[in-house]
Design a protein around this motif. Structure first.
Motif, PDB file in Angstrom:
ATOM      1  N   GLY A   1       0.816  -1.210   0.000  1.00  0.00           N
ATOM      2  CA  GLY A   1       0.000   0.000   0.000  1.00  0.00           C
ATOM      3  C   GLY A   1       0.849   1.259   0.000  1.00  0.00           C
ATOM      4  O   GLY A   1       0.469   2.276  -0.587  1.00  0.00           O
ATOM      5  N   ILE A   2       2.031   1.194   0.620  1.00  0.00           N
ATOM      6  CA  ILE A   2       2.948   2.341   0.636  1.00  0.00           C
ATOM      7  C   ILE A   2       3.498   2.573  -0.767  1.00  0.00           C
ATOM      8  O   ILE A   2       3.463   3.697  -1.279  1.00  0.00           O
ATOM      9  CB  ILE A   2       4.105   2.109   1.640  1.00  0.00           C
ATOM     10  N   GLU A   3       4.001   1.522  -1.386  1.00  0.00           N
ATOM     11  CA  GLU A   3       4.545   1.644  -2.746  1.00  0.00           C
ATOM     12  C   GLU A   3       3.461   2.080  -3.726  1.00  0.00           C
ATOM     13  O   GLU A   3       3.691   2.918  -4.599  1.00  0.00           O
ATOM     14  CB  GLU A   3       5.166   0.313  -3.202  1.00  0.00           C
ATOM     15  N   TYR A   4       2.274   1.507  -3.581  1.00  0.00           N
ATOM     16  CA  TYR A   4       1.153   1.847  -4.457  1.00  0.00           C
ATOM     17  C   TYR A   4       0.804   3.326  -4.305  1.00  0.00           C
ATOM     18  O   TYR A   4       0.623   4.030  -5.308  1.00  0.00           O
ATOM     19  CB  TYR A   4      -0.050   0.964  -4.116  1.00  0.00           C
ATOM     20  N   LEU A   5       0.720   3.804  -3.077  1.00  0.00           N
ATOM     21  CA  LEU A   5       0.409   5.214  -2.843  1.00  0.00           C
ATOM     22  C   LEU A   5       1.478   6.119  -3.437  1.00  0.00           C
ATOM     23  O   LEU A   5       1.166   7.070  -4.154  1.00  0.00           O
ATOM     24  CB  LEU A   5       0.265   5.495  -1.347  1.00  0.00           C
ATOM     25  N   LEU A   6       2.733   5.829  -3.161  1.00  0.00           N
ATOM     26  CA  LEU A   6       3.825   6.678  -3.655  1.00  0.00           C
ATOM     27  C   LEU A   6       3.886   6.698  -5.177  1.00  0.00           C
ATOM     28  O   LEU A   6       4.315   7.690  -5.770  1.00  0.00           O
ATOM     29  CB  LEU A   6       5.158   6.238  -3.058  1.00  0.00           C
ATOM     30  N   SER A   7       3.418   5.638  -5.825  1.00  0.00           N
ATOM     31  CA  SER A   7       3.441   5.602  -7.293  1.00  0.00           C
ATOM     32  C   SER A   7       2.432   6.572  -7.911  1.00  0.00           C
ATOM     33  O   SER A   7       2.483   6.836  -9.112  1.00  0.00           O
ATOM     34  CB  SER A   7       3.191   4.178  -7.806  1.00  0.00           C
ATOM     35  N   ALA A   8       1.533   7.120  -7.099  1.00  0.00           N
ATOM     36  CA  ALA A   8       0.557   8.094  -7.595  1.00  0.00           C
ATOM     37  C   ALA A   8       1.172   9.472  -7.800  1.00  0.00           C
ATOM     38  O   ALA A   8       0.601  10.322  -8.486  1.00  0.00           O
ATOM     39  CB  ALA A   8      -0.622   8.203  -6.624  1.00  0.00           C
ATOM     40  N   TYR A   9       2.344   9.689  -7.196  1.00  0.00           N
ATOM     41  CA  TYR A   9       2.977  11.007  -7.210  1.00  0.00           C
ATOM     42  C   TYR A   9       4.070  11.072  -8.273  1.00  0.00           C
ATOM     43  O   TYR A   9       4.844  10.137  -8.437  1.00  0.00           O
ATOM     44  CB  TYR A   9       3.598  11.319  -5.843  1.00  0.00           C
ATOM     45  N   GLY A  10       4.159  12.215  -8.960  1.00  0.00           N
ATOM     46  CA  GLY A  10       5.242  12.460  -9.911  1.00  0.00           C
ATOM     47  C   GLY A  10       4.897  12.010 -11.314  1.00  0.00           C
ATOM     48  O   GLY A  10       4.177  11.047 -11.518  1.00  0.00           O
ATOM     49  N   GLY A  11       5.401  12.738 -12.274  1.00  0.00           N
ATOM     50  CA  GLY A  11       5.159  12.402 -13.672  1.00  0.00           C
ATOM     51  C   GLY A  11       3.882  13.038 -14.202  1.00  0.00           C
ATOM     52  O   GLY A  11       3.047  13.536 -13.448  1.00  0.00           O
ATOM     53  N   MET A  12       3.765  13.009 -15.507  1.00  0.00           N
ATOM     54  CA  MET A  12       2.591  13.595 -16.154  1.00  0.00           C
ATOM     55  C   MET A  12       1.338  12.790 -15.821  1.00  0.00           C
ATOM     56  O   MET A  12       1.362  11.563 -15.808  1.00  0.00           O
ATOM     57  CB  MET A  12       2.785  13.640 -17.672  1.00  0.00           C
ATOM     58  N   GLY A  13       0.261  13.494 -15.560  1.00  0.00           N
ATOM     59  CA  GLY A  13      -1.003  12.847 -15.257  1.00  0.00           C
ATOM     60  C   GLY A  13      -1.074  12.250 -13.865  1.00  0.00           C
ATOM     61  O   GLY A  13      -1.965  11.469 -13.565  1.00  0.00           O
ATOM     62  N   SER A  14      -0.164  12.636 -13.005  1.00  0.00           N
ATOM     63  CA  SER A  14      -0.124  12.084 -11.647  1.00  0.00           C
ATOM     64  C   SER A  14      -1.039  12.874 -10.714  1.00  0.00           C
ATOM     65  O   SER A  14      -1.636  13.883 -11.094  1.00  0.00           O
ATOM     66  CB  SER A  14       1.298  12.108 -11.118  1.00  0.00           C
ATOM     67  N   LEU A  15      -1.094  12.412  -9.489  1.00  0.00           N
ATOM     68  CA  LEU A  15      -1.880  13.100  -8.469  1.00  0.00           C
ATOM     69  C   LEU A  15      -1.415  14.542  -8.299  1.00  0.00           C
ATOM     70  O   LEU A  15      -2.212  15.428  -7.984  1.00  0.00           O
ATOM     71  CB  LEU A  15      -1.770  12.339  -7.138  1.00  0.00           C
ATOM     72  N   ASN A  16      -0.139  14.788  -8.561  1.00  0.00           N
ATOM     73  CA  ASN A  16       0.402  16.151  -8.449  1.00  0.00           C
ATOM     74  C   ASN A  16      -0.255  17.117  -9.436  1.00  0.00           C
ATOM     75  O   ASN A  16      -0.206  18.327  -9.230  1.00  0.00           O
ATOM     76  CB  ASN A  16       1.902  16.159  -8.695  1.00  0.00           C
TER      77      ASN A  16
END
Length: 104
Positions: free
Chosen positions: A45-60
């Motif tokens: 769940g930690i890795e999955y959550l962190l994968s949402a951040y950064g890059g185009m179309g991300s949570l950011n």
């Protein structure tokens, strides 16, 4: 489950609720999936959550409170506060997840 993980689970619940309040289902579902994994003591769940951040179309890249009315772009009432809350929760989620990852 450590105190940071417990805190993160609460932040993810709030974050999903904020996203849902603006009609988002993609990112709110992502937060709920990460939360469910953490509730099951699944570190992925930690890795999955962190994968949402950064890059185009991300949570950011998410900006809440936008709409079109009669083909014209408009901001929804309260969009500033909504985005401030979203940004604070999103940042807190990343900080907690990153801290948990570093402690492993």
């Amino acid at each position: 489950m450590g105190p940071k993980t417990q805190l993160l689970i609460g932040v993810l619940d709030e974050l999903a609720t904020v996203l849902e309040s603006d009609g988002d289902s993609h990112w709110s579902g992502w937060m709920r999936k990460a939360r469910a994994r953490l509730l099951n003591s699944d570190y992925s769940g930690i890795e999955y959550l962190l994968s949402a951040y950064g890059g185009m179309g991300s949570l950011n890249d998410v900006v809440l409170g936008q709409t079109y009315k009669n083909g014209v772009f408009e901001w929804k009432p309260g969009h500033v506060e909504l985005n401030e809350k979203f940004t604070a929760l999103s940042s807190k989620a990343w900080e907690l997840a990153d801290a948990i990852k570093r402690s492993q």
